[in-house]
Design a protein around this motif. Structure first.
Motif, PDB file in Angstrom:
ATOM      1  N   ASN A 146      12.680  13.870  -7.466  1.00 37.71           N
ATOM      2  CA  ASN A 146      13.764  12.993  -6.973  1.00 37.71           C
ATOM      3  C   ASN A 146      13.645  12.807  -5.411  1.00 37.71           C
ATOM      4  O   ASN A 146      13.857  11.314  -5.249  1.00 37.71           O
ATOM      5  CB  ASN A 146      15.119  13.899  -6.932  1.00 37.71           C
ATOM      6  N   GLU A 147      13.017  13.255  -4.413  1.00 42.06           N
ATOM      7  CA  GLU A 147      12.579  12.910  -3.225  1.00 42.06           C
ATOM      8  C   GLU A 147      11.680  11.881  -3.138  1.00 42.06           C
ATOM      9  O   GLU A 147      11.946  10.716  -2.507  1.00 42.06           O
ATOM     10  CB  GLU A 147      12.102  14.153  -2.259  1.00 42.06           C
ATOM     11  N   ILE A 148      10.541  12.188  -3.982  1.00 48.35           N
ATOM     12  CA  ILE A 148       9.406  10.977  -4.003  1.00 48.35           C
ATOM     13  C   ILE A 148      10.067   9.627  -4.873  1.00 48.35           C
ATOM     14  O   ILE A 148       9.757   8.589  -4.032  1.00 48.35           O
ATOM     15  CB  ILE A 148       8.480  11.434  -4.647  1.00 48.35           C
ATOM     16  N   ALA A 149      10.794   9.669  -5.728  1.00 45.95           N
ATOM     17  CA  ALA A 149      11.641   8.747  -6.345  1.00 45.95           C
ATOM     18  C   ALA A 149      12.433   8.037  -5.601  1.00 45.95           C
ATOM     19  O   ALA A 149      12.415   6.770  -5.337  1.00 45.95           O
ATOM     20  CB  ALA A 149      12.338   9.125  -7.877  1.00 45.95           C
ATOM     21  N   TYR A 150      13.194   8.515  -4.670  1.00 45.88           N
ATOM     22  CA  TYR A 150      14.026   7.958  -3.686  1.00 45.88           C
ATOM     23  C   TYR A 150      13.222   7.307  -2.814  1.00 45.88           C
ATOM     24  O   TYR A 150      13.788   5.977  -2.274  1.00 45.88           O
ATOM     25  CB  TYR A 150      14.987   9.018  -3.013  1.00 45.88           C
ATOM     26  N   LYS A 151      12.148   7.859  -2.274  1.00 45.88           N
ATOM     27  CA  LYS A 151      11.305   7.124  -1.328  1.00 45.88           C
ATOM     28  C   LYS A 151      10.620   5.993  -2.015  1.00 45.88           C
ATOM     29  O   LYS A 151      10.743   4.896  -1.254  1.00 45.88           O
ATOM     30  CB  LYS A 151      10.227   8.239  -0.751  1.00 45.88           C
ATOM     31  N   PHE A 152      10.373   6.189  -3.148  1.00 50.88           N
ATOM     32  CA  PHE A 152       9.954   5.038  -4.006  1.00 50.88           C
ATOM     33  C   PHE A 152      10.831   3.800  -3.965  1.00 50.88           C
ATOM     34  O   PHE A 152      10.499   2.744  -3.725  1.00 50.88           O
ATOM     35  CB  PHE A 152       9.148   5.352  -5.409  1.00 50.88           C
ATOM     36  N   ARG A 153      11.983   4.040  -4.308  1.00 55.39           N
ATOM     37  CA  ARG A 153      13.101   3.043  -4.431  1.00 55.39           C
ATOM     38  C   ARG A 153      13.275   2.375  -3.029  1.00 55.39           C
ATOM     39  O   ARG A 153      13.590   1.087  -2.996  1.00 55.39           O
ATOM     40  CB  ARG A 153      14.308   3.451  -5.053  1.00 55.39           C
ATOM     41  N   SER A 154      13.236   3.318  -1.948  1.00 52.90           N
ATOM     42  CA  SER A 154      13.416   2.986  -0.666  1.00 52.90           C
ATOM     43  C   SER A 154      12.619   1.652  -0.130  1.00 52.90           C
ATOM     44  O   SER A 154      12.740   0.661   0.299  1.00 52.90           O
ATOM     45  CB  SER A 154      13.500   3.850   0.475  1.00 52.90           C
ATOM     46  N   LEU A 155      11.180   2.078  -0.473  1.00 50.65           N
ATOM     47  CA  LEU A 155      10.116   1.183  -0.297  1.00 50.65           C
ATOM     48  C   LEU A 155      10.255  -0.213  -1.028  1.00 50.65           C
ATOM     49  O   LEU A 155      10.076  -1.189  -0.453  1.00 50.65           O
ATOM     50  CB  LEU A 155       8.701   1.725  -0.481  1.00 50.65           C
ATOM     51  N   LEU A 156      10.575  -0.190  -2.299  1.00 54.21           N
ATOM     52  CA  LEU A 156      10.719  -1.354  -2.999  1.00 54.21           C
ATOM     53  C   LEU A 156      11.878  -2.344  -2.476  1.00 54.21           C
ATOM     54  O   LEU A 156      11.791  -3.655  -2.316  1.00 54.21           O
ATOM     55  CB  LEU A 156      11.056  -0.875  -4.351  1.00 54.21           C
ATOM     56  N   ARG A 157      12.912  -1.568  -2.018  1.00 55.54           N
ATOM     57  CA  ARG A 157      14.108  -2.362  -1.161  1.00 55.54           C
ATOM     58  C   ARG A 157      13.678  -3.042  -0.127  1.00 55.54           C
ATOM     59  O   ARG A 157      13.819  -4.165   0.053  1.00 55.54           O
ATOM     60  CB  ARG A 157      15.440  -1.346  -0.899  1.00 55.54           C
ATOM     61  N   LEU A 180       0.903  -1.197   0.092  1.00 63.69           N
ATOM     62  CA  LEU A 180      -0.021  -0.092   0.156  1.00 63.69           C
ATOM     63  C   LEU A 180       0.838   1.334  -0.146  1.00 63.69           C
ATOM     64  O   LEU A 180       0.451   2.169  -0.625  1.00 63.69           O
ATOM     65  CB  LEU A 180      -0.913  -0.058   1.112  1.00 63.69           C
ATOM     66  N   SER A 181       1.854   1.264   0.610  1.00 66.74           N
ATOM     67  CA  SER A 181       2.871   2.330   0.646  1.00 66.74           C
ATOM     68  C   SER A 181       3.318   2.658  -0.667  1.00 66.74           C
ATOM     69  O   SER A 181       3.624   3.819  -1.044  1.00 66.74           O
ATOM     70  CB  SER A 181       3.952   2.298   1.821  1.00 66.74           C
ATOM     71  N   ILE A 182       3.745   1.531  -1.450  1.00 65.48           N
ATOM     72  CA  ILE A 182       4.410   1.616  -2.481  1.00 65.48           C
ATOM     73  C   ILE A 182       3.434   2.194  -3.821  1.00 65.48           C
ATOM     74  O   ILE A 182       3.925   3.128  -4.227  1.00 65.48           O
ATOM     75  CB  ILE A 182       5.042   0.122  -2.967  1.00 65.48           C
ATOM     76  N   THR A 183       2.346   1.621  -3.368  1.00 62.12           N
ATOM     77  CA  THR A 183       1.303   2.085  -4.585  1.00 62.12           C
ATOM     78  C   THR A 183       0.995   3.601  -4.135  1.00 62.12           C
ATOM     79  O   THR A 183       0.865   4.307  -5.119  1.00 62.12           O
ATOM     80  CB  THR A 183       0.152   1.250  -4.195  1.00 62.12           C
ATOM     81  N   GLU A 194       1.666   9.267  -5.874  1.00 66.80           N
ATOM     82  CA  GLU A 194       2.440  10.458  -5.526  1.00 66.80           C
ATOM     83  C   GLU A 194       3.170  11.074  -6.619  1.00 66.80           C
ATOM     84  O   GLU A 194       3.257  12.194  -6.984  1.00 66.80           O
ATOM     85  CB  GLU A 194       2.900  10.612  -4.205  1.00 66.80           C
ATOM     86  N   LEU A 195       4.042  10.030  -7.009  1.00 67.95           N
ATOM     87  CA  LEU A 195       5.249  10.433  -8.212  1.00 67.95           C
ATOM     88  C   LEU A 195       4.686  10.711  -9.181  1.00 67.95           C
ATOM     89  O   LEU A 195       4.900  11.725 -10.049  1.00 67.95           O
ATOM     90  CB  LEU A 195       6.158   9.248  -8.261  1.00 67.95           C
ATOM     91  N   SER A 196       3.647   9.926  -9.585  1.00 72.74           N
ATOM     92  CA  SER A 196       2.902  10.186 -11.002  1.00 72.74           C
ATOM     93  C   SER A 196       2.078  11.373 -10.897  1.00 72.74           C
ATOM     94  O   SER A 196       2.338  12.223 -11.999  1.00 72.74           O
ATOM     95  CB  SER A 196       1.982   8.805 -11.269  1.00 72.74           C
ATOM     96  N   SER A 197       1.445  11.856  -9.993  1.00 69.00           N
ATOM     97  CA  SER A 197       0.561  13.082  -9.994  1.00 69.00           C
ATOM     98  C   SER A 197       1.629  14.305  -9.955  1.00 69.00           C
ATOM     99  O   SER A 197       1.348  15.141 -10.665  1.00 69.00           O
ATOM    100  CB  SER A 197      -0.375  12.974  -8.732  1.00 69.00           C
ATOM    101  N   ASN A 198       2.620  14.038  -9.194  1.00 78.00           N
ATOM    102  CA  ASN A 198       3.597  15.143  -9.017  1.00 78.00           C
ATOM    103  C   ASN A 198       4.258  15.688 -10.602  1.00 78.00           C
ATOM    104  O   ASN A 198       4.605  16.436 -10.924  1.00 78.00           O
ATOM    105  CB  ASN A 198       4.651  15.067  -8.032  1.00 78.00           C
TER     106      ASN A 198
END
Length: 155
Positions: free
Chosen positions: A132-143, A101-104, A109-113
């Motif tokens: 870049n901050e949102i993408a970093y958070k997204f990669r972190s959640l994927l890891r 759910l957090s990844i989704t 958020e990344l897409s809308s921004n």
């Protein structure tokens, strides 16, 4: 070391010391300087001094996890890595559903921004930083998700 990195270190030390009610000169005891020298030693705008690796390790050793992660995140971002807390990856109380759910949510958020940034046909520096901050958070959640599913047994 770049000024950005030194500013990040200075910011982390300031915030950590402020959270404890200390002045940042408190860190002199962990570094190779006197209390009087500490403000100059920790000044990110001092071009004549280079922070030694041993000093950086001392700083990291004496910060709490939250403020240590600020510095490590800065280093990881610079070299395109993701910094994860070991406690986060080993925390079995977080369910896979919660992580997904957090990844989704972050992906939305990344897409809308991104779409909002493209409205004027030009991505500004502020929009770039936010993306870049949102993408970093997204990669972190994927890891975190990868660590979690690798730790799930098929028994």
């Amino acid at each position: 070391m770049t000024n950005t990195f030194l500013n990040t270190i200075n910011y982390s030390i300031d915030k950590f010391c402020n959270s404890l009610g200390f002045n940042k000169t408190y860190f002199h005891q962990f570094l190779n300087c006197s209390e009087k020298q500490a403000p100059k030693f920790l000044n990110p705008n001092d071009d004549f001094k280079q922070l030694k690796v041993i000093d950086l390790i001392s700083i990291l050793d004496n910060l709490d996890t939250k403020h240590r992660k600020i510095i490590l995140d800065n280093l990881c971002k610079k070299y395109d890595f993701v910094c994860l807390d070991s406690a986060t990856t080993e925390n079995n109380n977080i369910s896979l559903e919660h992580i997904l759910l957090s990844i989704t949510s972050t992906n939305g958020e990344l897409s809308s921004n991104f779409l909002q940034a493209l409205e004027d046909g030009n991505i500004s520096l502020d929009e770039n930083k936010l993306l870049n901050e949102i993408a970093y958070k997204f990669r972190s959640l994927l890891r975190i998700f990868e660590f979690k599913i690798n730790g799930v047994s098929n028994d």
